[in-house]
Design an enzyme around this catalytic site. Sequence first.
Site, short mmCIF file in Angstrom:
data_model
loop_
_atom_site.label_atom_id
_atom_site.label_comp_id
_atom_site.label_asym_id
_atom_site.label_seq_id
_atom_site.Cartn_x
_atom_site.Cartn_y
_atom_site.Cartn_z
N ILE A 112 0.84 -1.19 0.00
CA ILE A 112 0.00 0.00 0.00
C ILE A 112 0.88 1.25 0.00
O ILE A 112 1.98 1.23 0.54
CB ILE A 112 -0.97 -0.01 1.21
CG1 ILE A 112 -1.97 1.16 1.13
CG2 ILE A 112 -0.23 -0.06 2.53
CD1 ILE A 112 -3.14 1.05 2.11
N CYS A 113 0.36 2.29 -0.62
CA CYS A 113 0.94 3.62 -0.59
C CYS A 113 2.31 3.65 -1.26
O CYS A 113 2.43 3.38 -2.45
CB CYS A 113 0.98 4.11 0.86
SG CYS A 113 1.23 5.88 1.07
#
Length: 185
Positions: A112-113
């Site tokens: 994620i991210c």
Amino acid sequence: MTEELRGHRIAILATDGVERIELEQPRGALHGVGAQTELLSPHDGQINARQMDIDPAGSFPVDKKVRDASVDDYDALLLPGGTMNPDQLRTDPDAVAFVRDFMASGKPVATICHGPWTLAEADVLRGRRLTSWPSVRTDLRNAGAEVVDEEVVIDGSLISSRGPQDLPAFCAAVVDEFTRALEPA
């Protein structure tokens, strides 16, 4: 609590600067379905978390140095973000090798991210479809990935999400995909 992942070990690879919520929420979702998690890092002791990359947000105890970990000991891998965390991981040869070997194993990997930065450094994104934080996308394209702007992207055993705003969908996808991938044949 349900027990879909009881008996499964999930590696979480992170270091100082990890975005607290991006480690804590997926880890909690995995614990909620019976998984055991281990926090791997280039150094022992603890890692310092951040909130929105700026504010100190406590710490997490490290379970094992990544150089002492084996892909064979884990059923899946979680790569949380935060800008500083993957920026440091991608310069650590042991972390990059672990990620490269994990992707080669075919076991599920969720990120994620800014987390995909380490995947780019490991040169495992060519031909893969994923998403990330907007500022990372050019790096991912340069690593050969097809990058899209979607809440959650599932490409085979790779699960990716854009950032903290997508955590509810990301956590649900991680649990669903890890469970599906780890079901007995």
